[in-house]
Design a protein around this motif. Structure first.
Motif, PDB file in Angstrom:
ATOM      1  N   SER A  22      77.433  26.759   8.282  1.00 18.61           N
ATOM      2  CA  SER A  22      77.712  26.175   6.974  1.00 18.61           C
ATOM      3  C   SER A  22      78.354  27.231   6.074  1.00 18.61           C
ATOM      4  O   SER A  22      78.141  28.430   6.246  1.00 18.61           O
ATOM      5  CB  SER A  22      76.436  25.632   6.332  1.00 18.61           C
ATOM      6  N   GLU A  24      79.531  27.943   1.788  1.00 16.34           N
ATOM      7  CA  GLU A  24      79.268  27.523   0.414  1.00 16.34           C
ATOM      8  C   GLU A  24      80.578  27.153  -0.265  1.00 16.34           C
ATOM      9  O   GLU A  24      81.554  27.902  -0.204  1.00 16.34           O
ATOM     10  CB  GLU A  24      78.586  28.636  -0.378  1.00 16.34           C
ATOM     11  N   GLY A  28      78.052  22.967  -3.338  1.00 16.78           N
ATOM     12  CA  GLY A  28      76.898  23.254  -2.494  1.00 16.78           C
ATOM     13  C   GLY A  28      77.304  23.591  -1.072  1.00 16.78           C
ATOM     14  O   GLY A  28      78.482  23.771  -0.779  1.00 16.78           O
ATOM     15  N   PRO A  29      76.331  23.655  -0.163  1.00 19.81           N
ATOM     16  CA  PRO A  29      76.630  24.005   1.221  1.00 19.81           C
ATOM     17  C   PRO A  29      77.458  22.921   1.914  1.00 19.81           C
ATOM     18  O   PRO A  29      77.334  21.738   1.605  1.00 19.81           O
ATOM     19  CB  PRO A  29      75.254  24.151   1.867  1.00 19.81           C
ATOM     20  N   CYS A  30      78.285  23.362   2.853  1.00 19.43           N
ATOM     21  CA  CYS A  30      79.230  22.463   3.518  1.00 19.43           C
ATOM     22  C   CYS A  30      79.297  22.790   5.007  1.00 19.43           C
ATOM     23  O   CYS A  30      79.216  23.952   5.399  1.00 19.43           O
ATOM     24  CB  CYS A  30      80.602  22.654   2.878  1.00 19.43           C
TER      25      CYS A  30
END
Length: 66
Positions: A22, A24, A28-30
């Motif tokens: 993931s 950022e 938010g997180p991706c």
């Protein structure tokens, strides 16, 4: 989405391949995945709602007020 880790786990179980860990992004997180046919899909958890609008002055990008 509310639970990014659970969604990522579900996609992996369905044969989607993650494109690394993931990352950022401002909201938010991706995660980025590829489906079994190779089509990309990005998913993110909106952990910081409103951040982009706040940083860039809302939906009116010209900066006009009200």
């Amino acid at each position: 989405m509310k639970n990014l880790k659970a969604a990522a786990k579900d996609l992996r179980a369905r044969g989607w391949k993650p494109e690394g860990r993931s990352v950022e992004i401002p909201p938010g997180p991706c995660y980025v995945f590829k489906d079994p046919s190779g089509n990309p899909l990005g998913i993110f958890e909106n952990a910081r709602p409103g951040l982009v609008d706040q940083a860039f002055g809302g939906s009116d990008r010209r900066g006009a007020k009200g």
